[in-house]
Design an enzyme around this catalytic site. Structure first.
Site, short mmCIF file in Angstrom:
data_model
loop_
_atom_site.label_atom_id
_atom_site.label_comp_id
_atom_site.label_asym_id
_atom_site.label_seq_id
_atom_site.Cartn_x
_atom_site.Cartn_y
_atom_site.Cartn_z
N LYS A 50 33.14 49.62 43.48
CA LYS A 50 34.03 48.72 44.25
C LYS A 50 35.23 48.31 43.40
O LYS A 50 36.38 48.41 43.83
CB LYS A 50 33.29 47.47 44.69
CG LYS A 50 34.19 46.34 45.18
CD LYS A 50 33.43 45.10 45.60
CE LYS A 50 33.12 44.15 44.51
NZ LYS A 50 34.23 43.27 44.10
N ARG A 150 40.12 30.16 39.38
CA ARG A 150 40.34 31.58 39.03
C ARG A 150 41.84 31.79 38.83
O ARG A 150 42.53 32.35 39.68
CB ARG A 150 39.81 32.50 40.13
CG ARG A 150 38.30 32.47 40.27
CD ARG A 150 37.78 33.54 41.23
NE ARG A 150 37.79 34.88 40.62
CZ ARG A 150 37.24 35.95 41.22
NH1 ARG A 150 36.69 35.84 42.43
NH2 ARG A 150 37.27 37.13 40.64
N PRO A 151 42.37 31.34 37.65
CA PRO A 151 43.82 31.43 37.44
C PRO A 151 44.31 32.87 37.37
O PRO A 151 43.54 33.77 37.08
CB PRO A 151 44.00 30.73 36.09
CG PRO A 151 42.68 30.80 35.42
CD PRO A 151 41.64 30.86 36.48
N ILE A 152 45.61 33.08 37.64
CA ILE A 152 46.21 34.41 37.47
C ILE A 152 47.42 34.33 36.54
O ILE A 152 48.34 35.13 36.61
CB ILE A 152 46.58 35.03 38.84
CG1 ILE A 152 47.40 34.05 39.68
CG2 ILE A 152 45.34 35.48 39.60
CD1 ILE A 152 47.97 34.68 40.94
N ARG A 428 30.10 42.92 51.43
CA ARG A 428 31.44 43.13 50.87
C ARG A 428 31.40 44.17 49.76
O ARG A 428 32.37 44.85 49.50
CB ARG A 428 31.97 41.82 50.25
CG ARG A 428 32.43 40.76 51.21
CD ARG A 428 33.02 39.58 50.44
NE ARG A 428 33.84 40.07 49.33
CZ ARG A 428 33.95 39.42 48.16
NH1 ARG A 428 33.29 38.30 47.96
NH2 ARG A 428 34.70 39.92 47.20
C1 EPZ Z 1 37.00 41.01 37.95
O1 EPZ Z 1 37.52 39.77 38.41
C2 EPZ Z 1 35.94 41.42 38.97
N1 EPZ Z 1 36.57 41.52 40.28
C3 EPZ Z 1 34.82 40.39 39.02
O2 EPZ Z 1 33.77 40.93 39.84
C4 EPZ Z 1 34.24 40.18 37.65
O3 EPZ Z 1 33.35 39.09 37.69
C5 EPZ Z 1 35.34 39.87 36.63
O4 EPZ Z 1 36.37 40.87 36.67
C6 EPZ Z 1 34.81 39.81 35.21
O5 EPZ Z 1 34.18 40.99 34.86
C7 EPZ Z 1 37.24 42.66 40.59
O6 EPZ Z 1 37.34 43.59 39.83
C8 EPZ Z 1 37.88 42.70 41.95
P1 EPZ Z 1 39.04 38.39 35.04
P2 EPZ Z 1 38.88 39.16 37.79
O7 EPZ Z 1 40.49 38.34 35.25
O8 EPZ Z 1 39.77 40.27 37.49
C9 EPZ Z 1 40.15 34.09 33.19
C10 EPZ Z 1 32.30 41.15 41.66
O9 EPZ Z 1 31.21 40.58 41.87
N2 EPZ Z 1 41.54 34.42 33.57
O10 EPZ Z 1 38.48 39.38 34.10
O11 EPZ Z 1 39.33 38.10 38.69
C11 EPZ Z 1 39.25 33.85 34.40
O12 EPZ Z 1 39.33 32.52 34.85
C12 EPZ Z 1 33.49 40.35 41.11
O13 EPZ Z 1 32.47 42.35 41.86
C13 EPZ Z 1 42.55 33.56 33.22
O14 EPZ Z 1 42.32 32.52 32.60
O15 EPZ Z 1 38.30 38.53 36.44
C14 EPZ Z 1 37.88 34.20 33.87
O16 EPZ Z 1 37.33 33.10 33.22
C15 EPZ Z 1 33.23 38.89 41.07
N3 EPZ Z 1 43.82 33.89 33.59
C16 EPZ Z 1 38.19 35.31 32.87
O17 EPZ Z 1 39.56 35.22 32.55
C17 EPZ Z 1 44.11 35.04 34.27
O18 EPZ Z 1 45.27 35.31 34.59
C18 EPZ Z 1 37.87 36.72 33.39
O19 EPZ Z 1 38.56 36.92 34.59
C19 EPZ Z 1 43.06 35.90 34.62
C20 EPZ Z 1 41.77 35.57 34.26
#
Ligand code: EPZ
Length: 449
Positions: A50, A150-152, A428
């Site tokens: 996915k 979930r910041p970006i 999903r």
């Molecule tokens: C991806 O989410 C996955 N989703 C998530 O899987 C997964 O839990 C996650 O990576 C971690 O492995 C998809 O691929 C669609 P991150 P993502 O950016 O990209 C912080 C599932 O069940 N962060 O790696 O949103 C954030 O808050 C889903 O399939 C910032 O601070 O995760 C978190 O603590 C659920 N600023 C950490 O980094 C940012 O700009 C990791 O988030 C981005 C992230």
């Protein structure tokens, strides 16, 4: 319970079994009923990833020619992503063998303001793709599982480094650049999403982009391999330093096959151990499963690794040993297997700890497990699991995708009947979940409300 002889007659693949359904009013599928106690036995085939597919379909919007993508899972999140891309103007067709034909050359807008954009997280990858394609993009704030904030900010930081301006207003993210230029970007946190989004945006930028402290998940490597197959120049994906040399035109006209889903595979492996079963998971990349296999062996689970299979088995009366886990970015223990693993720790002998390092608030499902008789105490990012619990059936909810899968596993280990509501969240991300589980002997059915 199916006899071994019946199980042996079952082929791998969903089409051999018809699903028992309890039809009340014949409109929406809404919950699962599970009767626990069966040992899971047999073979299950894993679908495409996915989280790789969401990145790859978005990256395809960048191309200057058509492409073919296969092993795309038929799951709700992906189907929403395809709808969003069609609404941009891309031609997308699923061919008879399931391969997707994608032609982005007919895209007419850089505005992804289709309502469904808010229902999935992966839609944020369209920011990088449309910025790379048209130097502009405007999309609704993405949705996804609720793990607290979930910041970006890291995505935005990356786009700004490449020369784009970023604004967020009226619930939309707008990025715009006169000209994208390669840059050296150091990520403050290891983020899957930011790594993929910046990589996609940088593919056509002038010069070289370096992403440092990049995430290393298998799906990041898969998106990079897809882009390279289509004509890009991305090096180092899978390490913490990724180098992208800008390529103005991506000819594409090629076919790519998506990797197997690491988290789906892990979910079946954990289900096998939980029911003291004997299951072989097929069409996987064993290397991707090492963070899990290593810990399962620590708990006394037996595994046999083949080229693209892993057999997970236990004696019917064998005890599981307690163990401590902490979730980390890859190659650490995946946070997306945390809820399912916590269920396994509930039935292990002795006390275990689960430390959630990636997400702020990913223990919301624990109250549901307690309803089923689990003894767990949560302190901040740590759950302390007492173990040796005999779970009992109850009515629980799928709080999010992986928490929902964990409830299914808990139902398989519980005595009596478990009803899981809000199962749309599970579908999903798991293709043919009920059919695949039934193929390995689970007593699970859908309720149609
Ligand atoms: C991806 O989410 C996955 N989703 C998530 O899987 C997964 O839990 C996650 O990576 C971690 O492995 C998809 O691929 C669609 P991150 P993502 O950016 O990209 C912080 C599932 O069940 N962060 O790696 O949103 C954030 O808050 C889903 O399939 C910032 O601070 O995760 C978190 O603590 C659920 N600023 C950490 O980094 C940012 O700009 C990791 O988030 C981005 C992230």
């Amino acid at each position: 319970m199916q006899t071994q002889e019946q199980l042996n007659r079952i082929q791998i693949g969903p089409e051999t079994l018809s699903l028992p359904q309890i039809d009340k009013r014949g409109t929406n599928v809404s919950s699962y009923i599970i009767r626990g106690g069966n040992r899971l036995l047999g073979d299950v085939k894993v679908s495409g990833s996915k989280n790789a597919a969401l990145g790859i379909i978005s990256a395809a919007m960048l191309l200057d020619g058509p492409c073919w993508v296969d092993n795309v899972p038929d799951i709700a999140d992906l189907n929403v992503m395809l709808e969003i891309c069609r609404a941009l103007g891309a031609q997308i067709k699923r061919e008879s063998d399931g391969t997707l034909y994608i032609n982005p050359c007919t895209i007419t807008t850089c505005e992804a303001t289709y309502d469904k954009v808010r229902s999935i997280r992966g839609s944020y990858y369209l920011l990088g793709a449309l910025l790379g394609r048209m130097n502009r993009a405007s999309i609704y704030m993405p949705g996804g599982c609720n793990f607290g904030t979930r910041p970006i900010d890291q995505h935005m930081k990356g786009f700004e480094s490449l020369g784009a301006s970023v604004t967020i207003e009226y619930g939309k993210i707008n990025v715009e650049a006169e000209h994208l230029r390669g840059e050296h970007i150091f990520l403050d946190v290891v983020s899957v999403g930011a790594t993929i989004n910046i990589m996609i945006a940088a593919v056509k930028a002038e010069g070289t982009t370096v992403i440092e402290n990049a995430a290393r998940e298998p799906h990041i490597v898969d998106v990079a391999n897809f882009l390279n197959t289509m004509g890009a120049n991305v090096r180092g994906a899978g390490t913490d330093v990724i180098r992208i040399s800008g390529t103005p035109v991506l000819e594409a006209n090629a076919t790519y096959s998506i990797i197997p889903d690491q988290i789906e595979a892990g979910t079946y492996m954990l289900a096998a151990a939980l029911t003291r079963g004997d299951v072989t998971v097929h069409d996987i990349i064993p290397k991707h499963m090492e963070p899990l296999t290593a810990k399962m062996e620590e708990m006394g689970v037996k595994t046999e690794v083949g080229d693209d299979t892993i057999r997970v088995y236990m004696e019917p009366d064998q005890q599981l040993r307690a163990a401590n886990f902490k979730t980390m970015p890859y190659p650490g223990f995946p946070t997306d297997l945390q809820p399912q693993t916590t269920v396994l720790l509930c039935v292990a002998e002795g006390s275990s700890k689960m430390l959630e390092n990636v997400w702020e608030n990913r223990f919301q499902y624990i109250d549901d497990l307690k309803t089923m008789g689990a003894e767990i105490m949560v302190a901040g990012h740590t759950a302390i699991i007492a173990g040796s619990s005999q779970l009992t059936g109850a009515k629980v909810m799928a709080r999010d995708l992986r928490a929902g899968a964990a409830m299914v596993l808990a139902g398989l280990a519980a005595t009596g009947e478990t009803e899981i509501t809000d199962i749309g969240k599970i579908e999903r991300g798991y293709e043919n979940f009920v059919k695949k589980m039934r193929m390995i002997g689970a007593d699970i059915a859908r309720i149609v409300e």
